[in-house]
Design an enzyme around this catalytic site. Sequence first.
Site, PDB file in Angstrom:
ATOM      1  N   LEU A  70       0.824  -1.212   0.000  1.00  0.00           N
ATOM      2  CA  LEU A  70       0.000   0.000   0.000  1.00  0.00           C
ATOM      3  C   LEU A  70       0.861   1.267   0.000  1.00  0.00           C
ATOM      4  O   LEU A  70       0.327   2.377   0.005  1.00  0.00           O
ATOM      5  CB  LEU A  70      -0.957   0.001   1.196  1.00  0.00           C
ATOM      6  CG  LEU A  70      -2.014  -1.122   1.178  1.00  0.00           C
ATOM      7  CD1 LEU A  70      -2.909  -1.028   2.422  1.00  0.00           C
ATOM      8  CD2 LEU A  70      -2.867  -1.067  -0.088  1.00  0.00           C
ATOM      9  N   ARG A  71       2.191   1.101  -0.019  1.00  0.00           N
ATOM     10  CA  ARG A  71       3.143   2.217  -0.176  1.00  0.00           C
ATOM     11  C   ARG A  71       3.001   3.283   0.899  1.00  0.00           C
ATOM     12  O   ARG A  71       3.474   4.425   0.713  1.00  0.00           O
ATOM     13  CB  ARG A  71       2.998   2.866  -1.564  1.00  0.00           C
ATOM     14  CG  ARG A  71       3.214   1.912  -2.736  1.00  0.00           C
ATOM     15  CD  ARG A  71       4.586   1.298  -2.742  1.00  0.00           C
ATOM     16  NE  ARG A  71       4.869   0.547  -3.968  1.00  0.00           N
ATOM     17  CZ  ARG A  71       5.568  -0.574  -4.010  1.00  0.00           C
ATOM     18  NH1 ARG A  71       6.049  -1.094  -2.890  1.00  0.00           N
ATOM     19  NH2 ARG A  71       5.798  -1.179  -5.143  1.00  0.00           N
ATOM     20  N   ASN A 101       7.389  -3.116   3.838  1.00  0.00           N
ATOM     21  CA  ASN A 101       8.581  -2.497   3.213  1.00  0.00           C
ATOM     22  C   ASN A 101       8.275  -1.070   2.760  1.00  0.00           C
ATOM     23  O   ASN A 101       8.348  -0.723   1.586  1.00  0.00           O
ATOM     24  CB  ASN A 101       9.101  -3.344   2.043  1.00  0.00           C
ATOM     25  CG  ASN A 101       8.094  -3.523   0.932  1.00  0.00           C
ATOM     26  OD1 ASN A 101       6.890  -3.459   1.160  1.00  0.00           O
ATOM     27  ND2 ASN A 101       8.573  -3.724  -0.281  1.00  0.00           N
ATOM     28  N   ASP A 159       9.425  -8.940   3.111  1.00  0.00           N
ATOM     29  CA  ASP A 159       9.163  -8.972   1.662  1.00  0.00           C
ATOM     30  C   ASP A 159       9.823  -7.804   0.944  1.00  0.00           C
ATOM     31  O   ASP A 159       9.862  -6.680   1.435  1.00  0.00           O
ATOM     32  CB  ASP A 159       7.664  -8.946   1.376  1.00  0.00           C
ATOM     33  CG  ASP A 159       7.393  -9.118  -0.114  1.00  0.00           C
ATOM     34  OD1 ASP A 159       8.038  -9.964  -0.746  1.00  0.00           O
ATOM     35  OD2 ASP A 159       6.563  -8.357  -0.648  1.00  0.00           O
ATOM     36  N   ASN A 286       9.470  -9.262  -9.429  1.00  0.00           N
ATOM     37  CA  ASN A 286      10.333 -10.203  -8.737  1.00  0.00           C
ATOM     38  C   ASN A 286       9.505 -11.014  -7.745  1.00  0.00           C
ATOM     39  O   ASN A 286       8.905 -10.425  -6.849  1.00  0.00           O
ATOM     40  CB  ASN A 286      11.439  -9.453  -7.988  1.00  0.00           C
ATOM     41  CG  ASN A 286      12.507 -10.396  -7.469  1.00  0.00           C
ATOM     42  OD1 ASN A 286      12.590 -11.538  -7.913  1.00  0.00           O
ATOM     43  ND2 ASN A 286      13.298  -9.930  -6.517  1.00  0.00           N
ATOM     44  N   ASP A 313       0.258  -9.662  -4.777  1.00  0.00           N
ATOM     45  CA  ASP A 313       1.522  -8.911  -4.706  1.00  0.00           C
ATOM     46  C   ASP A 313       1.365  -7.556  -5.407  1.00  0.00           C
ATOM     47  O   ASP A 313       2.284  -7.080  -6.088  1.00  0.00           O
ATOM     48  CB  ASP A 313       2.691  -9.712  -5.304  1.00  0.00           C
ATOM     49  CG  ASP A 313       4.049  -9.130  -4.927  1.00  0.00           C
ATOM     50  OD1 ASP A 313       4.105  -8.206  -4.091  1.00  0.00           O
ATOM     51  OD2 ASP A 313       5.059  -9.605  -5.491  1.00  0.00           O
ATOM     52  N   HIS A 317       3.654   1.345  -8.911  1.00  0.00           N
ATOM     53  CA  HIS A 317       4.795   2.161  -9.303  1.00  0.00           C
ATOM     54  C   HIS A 317       4.301   3.281 -10.220  1.00  0.00           C
ATOM     55  O   HIS A 317       3.309   3.123 -10.929  1.00  0.00           O
ATOM     56  CB  HIS A 317       5.850   1.336 -10.033  1.00  0.00           C
ATOM     57  CG  HIS A 317       6.620   0.400  -9.149  1.00  0.00           C
ATOM     58  ND1 HIS A 317       7.556   0.846  -8.234  1.00  0.00           N
ATOM     59  CD2 HIS A 317       6.572  -0.940  -9.015  1.00  0.00           C
ATOM     60  CE1 HIS A 317       8.058  -0.199  -7.593  1.00  0.00           C
ATOM     61  NE2 HIS A 317       7.475  -1.291  -8.038  1.00  0.00           N
TER      62      HIS A 317
HETATM   63 ZN   LIG Z   1       8.421 -10.402  -2.649  1.00  0.00          ZN
HETATM   64 ZN   LIG Z   2       5.533  -8.243  -2.441  1.00  0.00          ZN
END
Ligand SMILES: [Zn+2]
Ligand SMILES: [Zn+2]
Length: 432
Positions: A70-71, A101, A159, A286, A313, A317
């Site tokens: 969700l950035r 992350n 992740d 990835n 996932d 971007h």
């Molecule tokens: Zn990942």
């Molecule tokens: Zn991910």
Amino acid sequence: MGPRLVQRPGPAASLVLRGVRVLDPPAGIDEVRDLVVREGCIGGSPEGLEEIDAAGLVAVPGFVDPHVHLRTPGREDLEDIATGSLAAAAGGFVTIVAMPNTSPVVDTASVLQSLLERGEQEAVVRVGFLAAITRGQSGAELTEQVELAEAGAAGFSDDGHPVADANVMRRALQYQRITGLPLVLHEEDPDLSGEGVMHEGGVATRLGLGGIPSISESVAVARDAALAEYEGGRIHICHVSAAETAEEIRRAKERGVRITAEVTPHHLALNDDAVESLDPTRHKMNPPLREESDREALIAALEDGTLDCIATDHAPHAADEKDVPFEEAPFGVTGLETAFAACHTHLVRTGRMSLELLVRRMGADAAAALGLPAPTLADGAVADVALLDLDERAVVGDEGFQSRSRNSAFLGEELVGRVRLTIAGGQIAWRL
Ligand SMILES: [Zn+2]
Ligand SMILES: [Zn+2]
């Protein structure tokens, strides 16, 4: 202690879906009838409720996504909790779990607490948050996992990065047995992946691009399955992409390792030929898209339960970040809004998988993988409903996205299957 799921308060849904096919495979329900939602719960009297003609449509338990980005905090220009959860609702999801992350990384109880508070104000579907396994996701020092669990973390994940140090993973597994929360693992051997940017194979050779071999993923899973077995811990494997990895998971399950795994719609629908398209960075993620034989193996593994569930996932971007040479573009694609339609188009309509199984793998099985409650259409349950039109065709991107980003691997493709209405946690979250 236990995972906290948060949602913005709102009016309870009250309506009746007339003549709908009610399909809830785990509950053994498949019948055409009226489905009543009263005061946010399934069932009750239809008297006085708004009526929706749902003949020809299918009502299923809303979907659960164990893996989204969700950035937030830090890159709200790409996505925030409001836009990400609305994209989820548009895709029929009623519960999503966000990765840590972010900037800052969710590695302290105070960062987690502030996210939960924002979720309570902004999220139109239920949102849970994973906390990092290691401080700053640097792979070295464990976070305060008991404290994070007490603050409501839905589990732990680094992740975006693998936990490269086996001893750090071992200690995380020892904490896993205390918190009971899942360890959600991005599996990759950084030395084997090197500077690779796509799947190591014929297409990469042809394009002269550095390859990420399938064994980068499968050896990491083999190590962590062995560690989980040794410590008696429970692990969940993110975004399985390779046939070799599915085989490792199959063997681990056979010997009783507590392991679950997810696969994304793009790995089920596409292969590395897509990187030769006119807009290749839309297919850079990835783990990478692999070969057709991998795609076939993933579908078979999802079917037989080696892979437990589907996860998007969803990774927003900006267009200008992706509008660069392939080597320089960031990894990741969005996925919440297209997940059902992509799987319905590429798996169900091609005869590879039944609709019933797809509904299980996107719903109850996804919830179970992270130990979350499964949505159900059983009488008396809180209403978590996705209303599907299985015949409606739409070109991805033509009507825009609810997500703040549009880096979809399916952009421009016509997909069949549309979510017309989503009721999440008893509230109308999406209506077409
Ligand atoms: Zn990942
Ligand atoms: Zn991910």
